[in-house]
Design an enzyme around this catalytic site. Structure first.
Site, PDB file in Angstrom:
ATOM      1  N   GLY A  36      69.059  93.070  60.170  1.00 38.49           N
ATOM      2  CA  GLY A  36      70.219  92.243  59.837  1.00 38.49           C
ATOM      3  C   GLY A  36      70.202  90.836  60.410  1.00 38.49           C
ATOM      4  O   GLY A  36      71.071  90.031  60.085  1.00 38.49           O
ATOM      5  N   ALA A  37      69.224  90.517  61.252  1.00 34.95           N
ATOM      6  CA  ALA A  37      69.207  89.184  61.873  1.00 34.95           C
ATOM      7  C   ALA A  37      69.054  88.074  60.837  1.00 34.95           C
ATOM      8  O   ALA A  37      69.751  87.053  60.900  1.00 34.95           O
ATOM      9  CB  ALA A  37      68.092  89.100  62.912  1.00 34.95           C
ATOM     10  N   GLY A  38      68.165  88.263  59.897  1.00 33.41           N
ATOM     11  CA  GLY A  38      67.971  87.253  58.856  1.00 33.41           C
ATOM     12  C   GLY A  38      69.186  87.134  57.959  1.00 33.41           C
ATOM     13  O   GLY A  38      69.593  86.028  57.582  1.00 33.41           O
ATOM     14  N   ASP A  39      69.785  88.254  57.625  1.00 39.18           N
ATOM     15  CA  ASP A  39      70.996  88.239  56.807  1.00 39.18           C
ATOM     16  C   ASP A  39      72.124  87.516  57.539  1.00 39.18           C
ATOM     17  O   ASP A  39      72.883  86.754  56.936  1.00 39.18           O
ATOM     18  CB  ASP A  39      71.442  89.663  56.474  1.00 39.18           C
ATOM     19  CG  ASP A  39      70.432  90.400  55.617  1.00 39.18           C
ATOM     20  OD1 ASP A  39      69.797  89.754  54.769  1.00 39.18           O
ATOM     21  OD2 ASP A  39      70.279  91.619  55.807  1.00 39.18           O
TER      22      ASP A  39
END
Length: 85
Positions: free
Chosen positions: A20-23
């Site tokens: 979820g870091a990129g999102d």
């Protein structure tokens, strides 16, 4: 169209899960520019938005999972001010 080059330093955090870091980064970036596309033409403002998005991505890695790991605005403000996440 302006052309900018450079980099934005990351944030040191204790990474637990990168899901979820990129999102989180992309969501924060888009949320900041959606109402003011002029940010894309202003290097200083763009750097601030990218720093905010980096903070969101970094905080997201400190918890397991994706949705529950997304940061609150106060968590982002704290890390931007040099505090804890």
């Amino acid at each position: 169209m302006q052309t900018f080059r450079g980099s934005i330093p990351g944030f040191k955090v204790e990474t637990v899960d990168t899901t979820g870091a990129g999102d989180s980064f992309v969501g924060a970036f888009l949320a900041k520019i959606v109402d003011d596309h002029a940010i894309l033409q202003d290097e200083l403002r763009l750097k601030e938005v990218l720093k905010y998005a980096c903070a969101c991505g970094a905080i997201t890695t400190t918890k397991k999972g994706a949705i529950l790991a997304l940061p609150t605005p106060s968590q982002v403000d704290a890390i931007l001010k040099g505090g804890s996440k």
